[in-house]
Design an enzyme around this catalytic site. Structure first.
Site, short mmCIF file in Angstrom:
data_model
loop_
_atom_site.label_atom_id
_atom_site.label_comp_id
_atom_site.label_asym_id
_atom_site.label_seq_id
_atom_site.Cartn_x
_atom_site.Cartn_y
_atom_site.Cartn_z
N ARG A 109 3.23 14.73 10.06
CA ARG A 109 1.94 14.72 9.38
C ARG A 109 1.20 13.44 9.76
O ARG A 109 1.72 12.34 9.57
CB ARG A 109 2.16 14.78 7.86
CG ARG A 109 0.87 14.66 7.10
CD ARG A 109 1.00 14.89 5.60
NE ARG A 109 -0.30 14.63 5.03
CZ ARG A 109 -0.56 13.69 4.11
NH1 ARG A 109 0.41 12.96 3.60
NH2 ARG A 109 -1.80 13.49 3.70
N HIS A 154 -8.04 10.87 5.65
CA HIS A 154 -7.07 10.17 4.81
C HIS A 154 -7.72 8.86 4.36
O HIS A 154 -7.51 7.81 4.95
CB HIS A 154 -5.80 9.91 5.62
CG HIS A 154 -4.60 9.53 4.80
ND1 HIS A 154 -3.45 10.29 4.75
CD2 HIS A 154 -4.38 8.47 3.99
CE1 HIS A 154 -2.57 9.70 3.96
NE2 HIS A 154 -3.10 8.60 3.48
N ASN A 200 -6.77 13.76 1.96
CA ASN A 200 -5.57 13.17 1.38
C ASN A 200 -5.92 12.50 0.06
O ASN A 200 -6.80 11.64 0.01
CB ASN A 200 -4.97 12.12 2.30
CG ASN A 200 -3.76 11.44 1.67
OD1 ASN A 200 -2.71 12.04 1.56
ND2 ASN A 200 -3.93 10.21 1.22
N GLU A 201 -5.25 12.88 -1.01
CA GLU A 201 -5.35 12.21 -2.31
C GLU A 201 -6.77 11.86 -2.72
O GLU A 201 -7.07 10.69 -3.03
CB GLU A 201 -4.51 10.93 -2.31
CG GLU A 201 -3.04 11.16 -2.06
CD GLU A 201 -2.19 9.91 -2.25
OE1 GLU A 201 -2.75 8.80 -2.35
OE2 GLU A 201 -0.96 10.04 -2.33
N TYR A 340 5.88 10.49 -5.87
CA TYR A 340 6.78 9.34 -5.82
C TYR A 340 7.44 9.05 -7.16
O TYR A 340 8.58 8.64 -7.19
CB TYR A 340 5.99 8.08 -5.40
CG TYR A 340 5.42 8.14 -4.01
CD1 TYR A 340 6.14 7.63 -2.94
CD2 TYR A 340 4.16 8.68 -3.79
CE1 TYR A 340 5.62 7.67 -1.66
CE2 TYR A 340 3.63 8.72 -2.49
CZ TYR A 340 4.36 8.22 -1.43
OH TYR A 340 3.85 8.27 -0.17
N TRP A 463 7.28 9.61 3.66
CA TRP A 463 6.32 8.53 3.86
C TRP A 463 7.11 7.28 4.09
O TRP A 463 7.76 6.83 3.16
CB TRP A 463 5.46 8.41 2.59
CG TRP A 463 4.34 7.44 2.67
CD1 TRP A 463 4.28 6.21 2.09
CD2 TRP A 463 3.08 7.65 3.32
NE1 TRP A 463 3.07 5.64 2.36
CE2 TRP A 463 2.32 6.50 3.11
CE3 TRP A 463 2.53 8.70 4.07
CZ2 TRP A 463 1.03 6.35 3.61
CZ3 TRP A 463 1.27 8.55 4.57
CH2 TRP A 463 0.52 7.38 4.33
N TRP A 471 -2.36 -0.33 2.76
CA TRP A 471 -3.59 -0.48 1.98
C TRP A 471 -3.69 -1.87 1.35
O TRP A 471 -3.57 -2.86 2.05
CB TRP A 471 -3.70 0.65 0.94
CG TRP A 471 -3.53 2.01 1.57
CD1 TRP A 471 -2.55 2.92 1.29
CD2 TRP A 471 -4.36 2.63 2.59
NE1 TRP A 471 -2.72 4.06 2.07
CE2 TRP A 471 -3.80 3.90 2.86
CE3 TRP A 471 -5.50 2.25 3.29
CZ2 TRP A 471 -4.35 4.78 3.81
CZ3 TRP A 471 -6.05 3.11 4.23
CH2 TRP A 471 -5.49 4.36 4.48
#
Ligand SMILES: *[C@@H]1O[C@H](CO)[C@@H](O)[C@H](O)[C@H]1NC(C)=O
Length: 511
Positions: A109, A154, A200-201, A340, A463, A471
């Site tokens: 991915r 993303h 993404n998110e 998570y 991940w 980030w």
């Protein structure tokens, strides 16, 4: 006499039996989960995103993205770093595909850098160098039997679109630009890509970008130069939902019958449990859940925002016109689940003031916490608010399965960060990461269980393939299966990589 001898023999046999069971125990735990507990067609992969790995931020006629600009503002990123070089994956992608191949994964991915493909959005040309890079990447993956699983955005958007119309506050302009990106990507890569994620998110991007102001464009009411935390997140989310719908419509009407792929969206998911048995905390838990994933998935799948949000936010939530509702009718083919952690939720509606500042989850009047009476909900990891709670993945998948009638699902992210304050600087220590193996075993075992209970989950992505720019944490957290020496860009497998490789091979041994 005879009776006592028999009793002694019995005790001895019992003791032997227990000893034998104890010997078996570690092995039984080690084999808690195997590749063969998942369907043969299941995708097992690793995940990355363009800004966190590619580097080469000014090469190949790429323009600046919102994250390029944001990370260069002093004080934004914990260690003052940027993604300018990151893992230099733009030049080293073939080595990185070799790492994926050595793990035995069958899928990867990654995300497209919008600013590489369309440096000026629809106000300029398609960039041939950008198209060429992703063509090389996709072709090299397929040569190794690794399926590309592609995210269109993303967190990133060309900065020019932010400057022109305020990115996701830009209404129809933003939707048209995203539709254009999608169209260009389907046309260029869709003959070889069978899984597309639009965003993404977006729940994280919109909350941090427009409610808390910690991600670009850094807008909020209290501590930001500009913004309105009570209104803008809902407008931005509305535009993202409609941009998703635009891309899905383009895929379904122009490409899907020929290209035969699937298109979905990836959501960040946190499982919540009530802090106490009080009914108020149980209601707060339901609100925290509804204000997260259903905020986006309810409109995409059912055509409107969740009733739990409408009740609390009223007219702050935008409405869909009949025309927009028709576009939403194209829905999606799968739900990507990034999972998570699990957290406690407690009410702050009935007991106002109970939400410590900064701990309200979105604007749900529910506060989140990782601890009850000072005891963490699970072993903590280096990422604040990420705890090891394997049950959570089973509960989260079940919640999404029930709410969205068991649409196909993928676990598009799951993982465990090392690092943080005072963590070692010796490479050897990073390589030995036993705690992360327990995390993965626990989560995969629960995932296998929920699949055997009927959940239509079709793939799982760890991940992250290699340590990366994380980030706001910069390079201080390390999610990688492979350690990266950022001086030399050398990659080294950690114990978790070896564990994943053995796990993926266990199917071959079992069959
Ligand atoms: C970048 O764009 C210029 C102008 O269009 C072009 O001449 C050049 O070849 C491009 N560079 C790359 C690496 O594609």
């Amino acid at each position: 006499m005879a009776g006592r001898a028999r009793a002694r023999r019995f005790v001895l046999a019992g003791a032997l039996m227990i000893a034998w069971l104890l010997c078996l125990l570690p092995r039984a735990t080690a084999a808690a989960v195997r590749r063969s507990d998942f369907p043969p067609s299941f995708l097992f992969g690793t995940a990355t995103s363009s800004y966190q790995i590619e580097g080469a931020y000014l090469e190949g006629n790429k323009s600046l993205s919102n994250w390029d600009v944001f990370s260069h503002v002093p004080g934004r990123i914990e260690d003052g770093s940027t993604g300018d070089v990151a893992d230099d994956h733009y030049h080293r992608y073939e080595d990185d595909i070799e790492l994926m191949h050595s793990l035995g994964t069958n899928a990867y991915r990654f995300s497209i850098s919008w600013a590489r493909i369309l440096p000026r959005g629809r106000f300029g040309e398609v960039n041939p160098a950008g198209i060429a890079f992703y063509n090389r990447l996709i072709d090299s993956l397929l040569l190794k039997g690794i399926e590309p699983f592609v995210t269109l955005s993303h967190y990133d958007i060309p900065q020019e679109l932010e400057d022109r119309y305020g990115a996701w506050l830009g209404g129809a302009e933003a939707r048209r630009d995203f539709g254009h990106l999608a169209d260009v990507c389907f046309a260029a890569f869709g003959d070889r890509v069978r899984h597309w994620a639009t965003f993404n998110e977006p729940n994280v991007a919109v909350t941090r970008g427009y409610m808390l102001g910690t991600y670009p464009p850094g807008r909020c009411s209290r501590s930001c130069a500009r913004g309105n935390s009570d209104a803008e997140p809902y407008v931005a989310a509305h535009n993202v939902v409609l941009a998703h719908a635009a891309a899905v419509q383009i895929y379904k009407t122009k490409y899907q019958s020929k290209q035969k792929g699937l298109i979905g969206i990836v959501m960040s998911t946190v499982w919540f449990v009530p802090l106490t048995d009080a009914p108020a905390d149980r209601l707060a838990t339901e609100r925290a859940l509804a204000f997260d994933v259903p905020w986006f998935l309810d409109p995409i799948i059912y055509g409107d925002y969740p009733p739990e949000m409408r009740r609390l936010l009223g007219s702050r939530l935008p409405t869909f016109s009949p025309e927009e509702r028709r576009t939403l009718g194209y829905g999606l083919d799968f739900i990507g689940i990034n999972h998570y952690t699990t957290l406690y939720a407690r009410d702050c509606m009935i007991s106002p003031g109970y939400c410590p500042s900064g701990q309200e989850f979105h604007q749900s009047l529910a506060a989140y916490t990782g601890e009850r009476d000072g005891i963490p909900i699970g072993p903590p990891t280096a990422m604040p608010t990420f705890y090891v709670v394997p049950d959570g993945i089973e509960k989260m998948v079940t919640y999404i399965m029930n709410r969205y009638s068991n649409l196909p699902m993928f676990i598009t992210e799951n993982g465990y960060a090392q690092g943080g304050d005072g963590y070692t600087t010796r490479a050897e220590d990073w390589l030995d990461d036993q705690g992360r193996i327990q995390y993965l075993e626990g989560y995969l075992a629960k995932l296998a269980k929920v699949i055997s209970d009927g959940a239509d989950v079709r793939g799982y992505f760890i991940w992250y393939l290699i340590d990366n720019f994380e980030w706001l944490y910069g390079y201080t957290l390390r999610f990688g299966l492979h350690y990266v020496d950022y001086q030399t860009q050398e990659r080294k497998p950690k114990s978790l990589a070896l564990w994943y490789k053995r796990f993926l091979q266990s199917s071959l041994e079992a069959q």
